[in-house]
Design an enzyme around this catalytic site. Structure first.
Site, PDB file in Angstrom:
ATOM      1  CG  HIS A   1      11.073  -2.251   4.946  1.00 29.36           C
ATOM      2  ND1 HIS A   1       9.718  -2.211   4.724  1.00 29.36           N
ATOM      3  CD2 HIS A   1      11.345  -3.416   5.551  1.00 29.36           C
ATOM      4  CE1 HIS A   1       9.183  -3.318   5.203  1.00 29.36           C
ATOM      5  NE2 HIS A   1      10.143  -4.072   5.710  1.00 29.36           N
TER       6      HIS A   1
ATOM      7  CE1 TYR B   1       8.843   5.270   3.010  1.00 26.03           C
ATOM      8  CE2 TYR B   1       7.276   7.092   3.034  1.00 26.03           C
ATOM      9  CZ  TYR B   1       7.764   5.939   3.586  1.00 26.03           C
ATOM     10  OH  TYR B   1       7.188   5.428   4.724  1.00 26.03           O
TER      11      TYR B   1
ATOM     12  CD  GLU C   1      10.884  -7.400   5.909  1.00 25.81           C
ATOM     13  OE1 GLU C   1      11.686  -8.184   6.473  1.00 25.81           O
ATOM     14  OE2 GLU C   1      10.062  -6.709   6.539  1.00 25.81           O
TER      15      GLU C   1
ATOM     16  CB  ALA D   1       1.373   0.152   6.448  1.00 23.50           C
TER      17      ALA D   1
ATOM     18  CG  ASN E   1       8.402  -1.953   0.540  1.00 28.87           C
ATOM     19  OD1 ASN E   1       7.777  -2.065   1.602  1.00 28.87           O
ATOM     20  ND2 ASN E   1       9.031  -0.840   0.201  1.00 28.87           N
TER      21      ASN E   1
ATOM     22  N   PRO F   1       0.791  -1.227   0.000  1.00 30.86           N
ATOM     23  CG  PRO F   1      -0.273  -1.229   2.055  1.00 30.86           C
ATOM     24  CD  PRO F   1       0.447  -2.118   1.102  1.00 30.86           C
ATOM     25  CG  ASN F   2      -0.376   4.398   1.098  1.00 32.91           C
ATOM     26  OD1 ASN F   2      -1.290   4.915   0.459  1.00 32.91           O
ATOM     27  ND2 ASN F   2      -0.535   3.932   2.320  1.00 32.91           N
TER      28      ASN F   2
ATOM     29  NE  ARG G   1       9.864   6.079   8.868  1.00 35.36           N
ATOM     30  CZ  ARG G   1       8.975   5.939   7.878  1.00 35.36           C
ATOM     31  NH1 ARG G   1       9.182   5.046   6.916  1.00 35.36           N
ATOM     32  NH2 ARG G   1       7.892   6.687   7.857  1.00 35.36           N
TER      33      ARG G   1
ATOM     34  NE  ARG H   1       1.530  14.437   0.998  1.00 39.37           N
ATOM     35  CZ  ARG H   1       0.812  14.421   2.119  1.00 39.37           C
ATOM     36  NH1 ARG H   1      -0.365  13.834   2.141  1.00 39.37           N
ATOM     37  NH2 ARG H   1       1.258  14.988   3.214  1.00 39.37           N
TER      38      ARG H   1
HETATM   39  O1  CA2 Z   1      10.342   2.059   3.982  1.00 35.79           O
HETATM   40  C1  CA2 Z   1       9.510   1.387   3.370  1.00 35.79           C
HETATM   41  O2  CA2 Z   1       9.695   0.971   2.235  1.00 35.79           O
HETATM   42  C2  CA2 Z   1       8.143   1.097   4.015  1.00 35.79           C
HETATM   43  O3  CA2 Z   1       7.809  -0.255   3.712  1.00 35.79           O
HETATM   44  C3  CA2 Z   1       7.163   2.059   3.392  1.00 35.79           C
HETATM   45  C4  CA2 Z   1       5.769   2.004   4.002  1.00 35.79           C
HETATM   46  C5  CA2 Z   1       5.824   2.099   5.538  1.00 35.79           C
HETATM   47  O4  CA2 Z   1       4.545   1.901   6.081  1.00 35.79           O
HETATM   48  C6  CA2 Z   1       6.788   1.065   6.110  1.00 35.79           C
HETATM   49  O5  CA2 Z   1       6.831   1.235   7.506  1.00 35.79           O
HETATM   50  C7  CA2 Z   1       8.174   1.243   5.532  1.00 35.79           C
HETATM   51  C8  CA2 Z   1       4.890   3.156   3.508  1.00 35.79           C
HETATM   52  C9  CA2 Z   1       4.883   3.364   2.055  1.00 35.79           C
HETATM   53  C10 CA2 Z   1       4.278   4.703   1.801  1.00 35.79           C
HETATM   54  O6  CA2 Z   1       4.868   5.235   0.669  1.00 35.79           O
HETATM   55  C11 CA2 Z   1       4.631   6.542   0.405  1.00 35.79           C
HETATM   56  C12 CA2 Z   1       5.313   7.055  -0.662  1.00 35.79           C
HETATM   57  C13 CA2 Z   1       5.130   8.380  -0.992  1.00 35.79           C
HETATM   58  C14 CA2 Z   1       4.280   9.159  -0.272  1.00 35.79           C
HETATM   59  C15 CA2 Z   1       3.601   8.640   0.798  1.00 35.79           C
HETATM   60  C16 CA2 Z   1       3.770   7.318   1.130  1.00 35.79           C
END
Ligand code: CA2
Length: 144
Positions: A99, A22, A97, A76, A73, A9-10, A106, A17
């Site tokens: 990230h 990221y 895996e 969340a 990946n 997700p996301n 974090r 953003r």
């Molecule tokens: O660091 C990572 O790759 C995560 O898997 C990213 C997840 C987060 O919930 C994990 O704890 C760590 C979130 C991805 C959200 O990606 C976004 C990208 C751009 C803008 C907003 C969110």
């Protein structure tokens, strides 16, 4: 060698953003970056992104007997999903895996990973490079 790359997700919002966490590159840039390395290593890659836990579980099940490796990946769902962990265990496909951010630096809840209980390797905090590190690892160990 066929590797399935799953993003949760996301991650389709990459580059849109939170660039401080990221980066500025998009999900399409990520797929291109991985494809370039896969081509160099003669690995076939398939990409899947979903914001839905069940979709990810379905995709992992579909990979049974087809994929030689999974790079995931889970976003969340990393920190919550026993269903994704169980699906990976069920298919028994070698998995890494990823990230993008350093989850251990974090919030404390990001240090918990269910997928990490199955994954052979976890690459966290290497940005997009984590995906290609995983690809090379899986190709070296399981490539044919
Ligand atoms: O660091 C990572 O790759 C995560 O898997 C990213 C997840 C987060 O919930 C994990 O704890 C760590 C979130 C991805 C959200 O990606 C976004 C990208 C751009 C803008 C907003 C969110």
């Amino acid at each position: 060698m066929h590797i399935l790359v799953i993003n949760g997700p996301n991650l389709n919002m990459l580059g849109i953003r939170e660039p401080d966490i990221y980066g500025r590159k998009t999900y399409a840039d990520l797929c291109e970056f991985i494809s370039a390395q896969a081509e160099k290593e003669n690995v076939a890659v398939e990409f899947y992104q979903s914001n839905h836990e069940g979709g990810i579980v379905d995709k992992i099940q579909e990979a049974y007997g087809k994929a030689d490796g999974i790079i995931i990946n889970p976003g969340a769902y990393t920190h919550t999903s026993v269903a994704i962990l169980d699906a990976l265990k069920a298919v028994g496909i070698p998995t890494c895996e990823i990230h993008i951010s350093d989850v251990n630096a974090r919030e404390p809840f990001r240090s918990i990973s269910y997928v990490g209980m199955y994954a052979e390797k976890t690459y966290a905090g290497y940005g997009f490079n984590g995906y290609t590190m995983a690809l090379s690892y899986l190709n070296e160990k399981y490539g044919k």
